[in-house]
Design a protein around this motif. Sequence first.
Motif, PDB file in Angstrom:
ATOM      1  N   TRP A  95      -3.518   5.185  -5.389  1.00  0.00           N
ATOM      2  CA  TRP A  95      -3.465   4.050  -4.468  1.00  0.00           C
ATOM      3  C   TRP A  95      -2.410   4.287  -3.381  1.00  0.00           C
ATOM      4  O   TRP A  95      -1.337   4.756  -3.694  1.00  0.00           O
ATOM      5  CB  TRP A  95      -3.159   2.757  -5.227  1.00  0.00           C
ATOM      6  CG  TRP A  95      -3.066   1.566  -4.304  1.00  0.00           C
ATOM      7  CD1 TRP A  95      -1.930   0.952  -3.864  1.00  0.00           C
ATOM      8  CD2 TRP A  95      -4.163   0.882  -3.682  1.00  0.00           C
ATOM      9  NE1 TRP A  95      -2.242  -0.073  -3.008  1.00  0.00           N
ATOM     10  CE2 TRP A  95      -3.607  -0.134  -2.890  1.00  0.00           C
ATOM     11  CE3 TRP A  95      -5.552   1.042  -3.715  1.00  0.00           C
ATOM     12  CZ2 TRP A  95      -4.399  -1.000  -2.128  1.00  0.00           C
ATOM     13  CZ3 TRP A  95      -6.333   0.182  -2.966  1.00  0.00           C
ATOM     14  CH2 TRP A  95      -5.749  -0.826  -2.185  1.00  0.00           C
ATOM     15  N   PRO A  96      -2.698   3.975  -2.097  1.00  0.00           N
ATOM     16  CA  PRO A  96      -3.921   3.395  -1.525  1.00  0.00           C
ATOM     17  C   PRO A  96      -4.864   4.437  -0.915  1.00  0.00           C
ATOM     18  O   PRO A  96      -5.779   4.072  -0.178  1.00  0.00           O
ATOM     19  CB  PRO A  96      -3.363   2.493  -0.440  1.00  0.00           C
ATOM     20  CG  PRO A  96      -2.207   3.279   0.110  1.00  0.00           C
ATOM     21  CD  PRO A  96      -1.602   3.994  -1.083  1.00  0.00           C
ATOM     22  N   ILE A 116     -12.552   2.494   1.292  1.00  0.00           N
ATOM     23  CA  ILE A 116     -11.497   3.333   0.727  1.00  0.00           C
ATOM     24  C   ILE A 116     -12.224   4.402  -0.081  1.00  0.00           C
ATOM     25  O   ILE A 116     -13.042   4.064  -0.941  1.00  0.00           O
ATOM     26  CB  ILE A 116     -10.542   2.546  -0.182  1.00  0.00           C
ATOM     27  CG1 ILE A 116      -9.889   1.393   0.596  1.00  0.00           C
ATOM     28  CG2 ILE A 116      -9.463   3.464  -0.755  1.00  0.00           C
ATOM     29  CD1 ILE A 116      -9.079   0.458  -0.285  1.00  0.00           C
ATOM     30  N   ASN A 123     -13.038  -1.383  -2.243  1.00  0.00           N
ATOM     31  CA  ASN A 123     -12.870  -1.320  -0.798  1.00  0.00           C
ATOM     32  C   ASN A 123     -11.790  -2.283  -0.341  1.00  0.00           C
ATOM     33  O   ASN A 123     -11.384  -3.187  -1.078  1.00  0.00           O
ATOM     34  CB  ASN A 123     -14.186  -1.658  -0.083  1.00  0.00           C
ATOM     35  CG  ASN A 123     -15.229  -0.578  -0.274  1.00  0.00           C
ATOM     36  OD1 ASN A 123     -14.901   0.606  -0.362  1.00  0.00           O
ATOM     37  ND2 ASN A 123     -16.483  -0.986  -0.361  1.00  0.00           N
ATOM     38  N   ASP A 124     -11.348  -2.115   0.909  1.00  0.00           N
ATOM     39  CA  ASP A 124     -10.391  -3.032   1.492  1.00  0.00           C
ATOM     40  C   ASP A 124     -11.022  -4.413   1.644  1.00  0.00           C
ATOM     41  O   ASP A 124     -12.245  -4.542   1.778  1.00  0.00           O
ATOM     42  CB  ASP A 124      -9.933  -2.504   2.855  1.00  0.00           C
ATOM     43  CG  ASP A 124      -8.723  -3.241   3.361  1.00  0.00           C
ATOM     44  OD1 ASP A 124      -8.917  -4.238   4.073  1.00  0.00           O
ATOM     45  OD2 ASP A 124      -7.585  -2.831   3.042  1.00  0.00           O
ATOM     46  N   TYR A 125     -10.200  -5.462   1.630  1.00  0.00           N
ATOM     47  CA  TYR A 125     -10.731  -6.816   1.786  1.00  0.00           C
ATOM     48  C   TYR A 125     -11.432  -7.012   3.125  1.00  0.00           C
ATOM     49  O   TYR A 125     -12.299  -7.875   3.259  1.00  0.00           O
ATOM     50  CB  TYR A 125      -9.611  -7.844   1.635  1.00  0.00           C
ATOM     51  CG  TYR A 125      -9.063  -7.900   0.235  1.00  0.00           C
ATOM     52  CD1 TYR A 125      -9.842  -8.392  -0.811  1.00  0.00           C
ATOM     53  CD2 TYR A 125      -7.781  -7.463  -0.048  1.00  0.00           C
ATOM     54  CE1 TYR A 125      -9.359  -8.433  -2.097  1.00  0.00           C
ATOM     55  CE2 TYR A 125      -7.280  -7.507  -1.340  1.00  0.00           C
ATOM     56  CZ  TYR A 125      -8.078  -7.995  -2.354  1.00  0.00           C
ATOM     57  OH  TYR A 125      -7.583  -8.035  -3.633  1.00  0.00           O
ATOM     58  N   SER A 126     -11.050  -6.226   4.123  1.00  0.00           N
ATOM     59  CA  SER A 126     -11.712  -6.308   5.427  1.00  0.00           C
ATOM     60  C   SER A 126     -13.130  -5.767   5.392  1.00  0.00           C
ATOM     61  O   SER A 126     -13.899  -5.949   6.338  1.00  0.00           O
ATOM     62  CB  SER A 126     -10.902  -5.522   6.463  1.00  0.00           C
ATOM     63  OG  SER A 126     -10.982  -4.126   6.185  1.00  0.00           O
ATOM     64  N   GLY A 168       0.799  -1.221   0.000  1.00  0.00           N
ATOM     65  CA  GLY A 168       0.000   0.000   0.000  1.00  0.00           C
ATOM     66  C   GLY A 168       0.826   1.262   0.000  1.00  0.00           C
ATOM     67  O   GLY A 168       1.095   1.854  -1.059  1.00  0.00           O
ATOM     68  N   ARG A 221      -1.241  -0.004  -7.913  1.00  0.00           N
ATOM     69  CA  ARG A 221      -1.391  -1.168  -7.042  1.00  0.00           C
ATOM     70  C   ARG A 221      -0.724  -2.409  -7.656  1.00  0.00           C
ATOM     71  O   ARG A 221       0.403  -2.722  -7.324  1.00  0.00           O
ATOM     72  CB  ARG A 221      -2.875  -1.423  -6.740  1.00  0.00           C
ATOM     73  CG  ARG A 221      -3.132  -2.509  -5.703  1.00  0.00           C
ATOM     74  CD  ARG A 221      -4.624  -2.595  -5.354  1.00  0.00           C
ATOM     75  NE  ARG A 221      -4.868  -3.607  -4.330  1.00  0.00           N
ATOM     76  CZ  ARG A 221      -5.121  -4.878  -4.583  1.00  0.00           C
ATOM     77  NH1 ARG A 221      -5.183  -5.305  -5.859  1.00  0.00           N
ATOM     78  NH2 ARG A 221      -5.323  -5.743  -3.608  1.00  0.00           N
ATOM     79  N   PRO A 235      -8.601  -3.618  -5.216  1.00  0.00           N
ATOM     80  CA  PRO A 235      -8.762  -4.562  -4.109  1.00  0.00           C
ATOM     81  C   PRO A 235     -10.095  -5.313  -4.264  1.00  0.00           C
ATOM     82  O   PRO A 235     -10.282  -6.013  -5.268  1.00  0.00           O
ATOM     83  CB  PRO A 235      -8.708  -3.661  -2.877  1.00  0.00           C
ATOM     84  CG  PRO A 235      -9.215  -2.329  -3.366  1.00  0.00           C
ATOM     85  CD  PRO A 235      -8.858  -2.241  -4.809  1.00  0.00           C
ATOM     86  N   SER A 245      -9.482   4.629  -4.187  1.00  0.00           N
ATOM     87  CA  SER A 245      -9.740   3.465  -5.021  1.00  0.00           C
ATOM     88  C   SER A 245     -11.243   3.353  -5.198  1.00  0.00           C
ATOM     89  O   SER A 245     -12.006   3.654  -4.275  1.00  0.00           O
ATOM     90  CB  SER A 245      -9.194   2.185  -4.373  1.00  0.00           C
ATOM     91  OG  SER A 245      -9.616   1.040  -5.103  1.00  0.00           O
TER      92      SER A 245
END
Length: 373
Positions: free
Chosen positions: A256-257, A270, A263-266, A175, A219, A239, A260
Motif C-alpha cells: 500500500w498504496p 490501483i 480501487n481508489d474511492y475516486s 497513503g 493501510r 479502499p 491494492s
Amino acid sequence: MLIASCSAAQSGDSAPASGDTPFAIEEKGTFDSPWAIAFAPGTQTLFITEKPGTMKFVDLASGRQGSVTGLPAVHNQGQGGLGDVAFLASESAPTVGRRTIYLTWADPGDGSASFAALGRGTLVCVEGGDCKIEGLTTIWRQQPAVSSPGHYSHKIAFSPDGEYLFLSSGERMQGAPAQALDNNLGKVLRLNLDGTPAEGNPFADHGGVAREIWSYGHRNLLGLQFDLDGQLWDLEHGPAGGDEINKIEPGNNYGWPVRSNGNDYSGADIPDHTPDDGFAQPAISWNPVIAPGDFIFYSGKLWPEWRNHALAAGMGRPPQGLVRVSLSDGEGKEEARYPFEKRLRDITEGDDGALYVIEDGPDGRLLRLTPAS
C-alpha cells in the motif's frame, strides 16, 4: 465520505440477519459506541472500551457492570477515540485486584493534529465496586501527528512468549508514508513491553523511528493476531475493495498504496497485486469488502472443526456478521459467513470456548455465542 467508506461503521444499520446460524445468542449488556473487548486473564470479567473515551466492564459470572476511571483525554472524531485494551497473560492471578493494563487511543495533541498513542498503567479493581487506572503513561506515539480523523488502527498483540508487544499503526489516510521508513505510519511495529523498540527488528540500522518497524506498506489494520501455531497475521481495510488478511513476516512490504486489490474511492485504478510485483501478497482479499473489525483464531473448544480458523467481525453491508476463514501455507479460504442484525466491531473468546462479539455504534450490544444445539 472516505471515513464512512473505510469504516462502514458510523451511521445506520444494515439488513436483518437471514439464513441458518450455528449460534445461540445471549445479550450481556449495551454500550456507547464500543470499540474493543478483552478479558482480564484468569477472570470472567470482560472490559469494553467505548469510542467517546469511556470504559466499562461486565462480570459475566454475576452479570454486574461497572465503570473504569483514570482514562486519557481522547480525540473523539471520525475513527478516533478510545481504542484497544489488552492485558498480560502472565498476570492471570494478580495481587489483590491489581494488574497491568495497556490502552490505545487517538490523542488530540496540541489541537492541530492528532496521533495514535499507546499507554500502560495499573488497573485497580475493588471487589464489588468499580475500577480505576493508576499511573497511566504514554509509552509510544504515532510519528508524525496528522490532521486526519481516520486510520489510527492501534491494535495490540502480545507475542506468544509474552516478551514483545506488536502494534498496528495505520497510515492516517495519507497513503505514501506507508512506503517510507522515516515514520511509523502504515506499519506493524515490534516493541518491548515498555514501548521501546525491540532488538533485532529488520530496519534497526536505519536508526530513529525505523527501529520500531517489523513490516510496512499497510493501510488500516483493525486486526492483529497470532494464530495457534504462533504465526502473526493482520486483518486490513482496503479502499473501495481489497480488504485483506496478511501473513506478517519481518521486513516485508505489503504494497500500500502502490498495489491494492481495491480501487481508489475516486474510481481511479490501483494496480492489483501480481506474483511478480515485488510485494508480499495477501493470503485472501475481498471485493466487495467485508469492512472488518477485529478477528481471533479460534481454539476449537465448542466448534472443533473451526480450530485455528480466523473469525472476523464484519461491519459491511450486506452481507455482514462473522466471516470464518481457514489459512494454510500463507493462503486463505472463506469457509462461511454468518449474518447478524447489526455490524460487529470486535470479537473475543472466553475460557470455555464461547464467543463474545460487540456490535458497532451507539447502543452496541455485547452478545455471547454458543452452539445452537
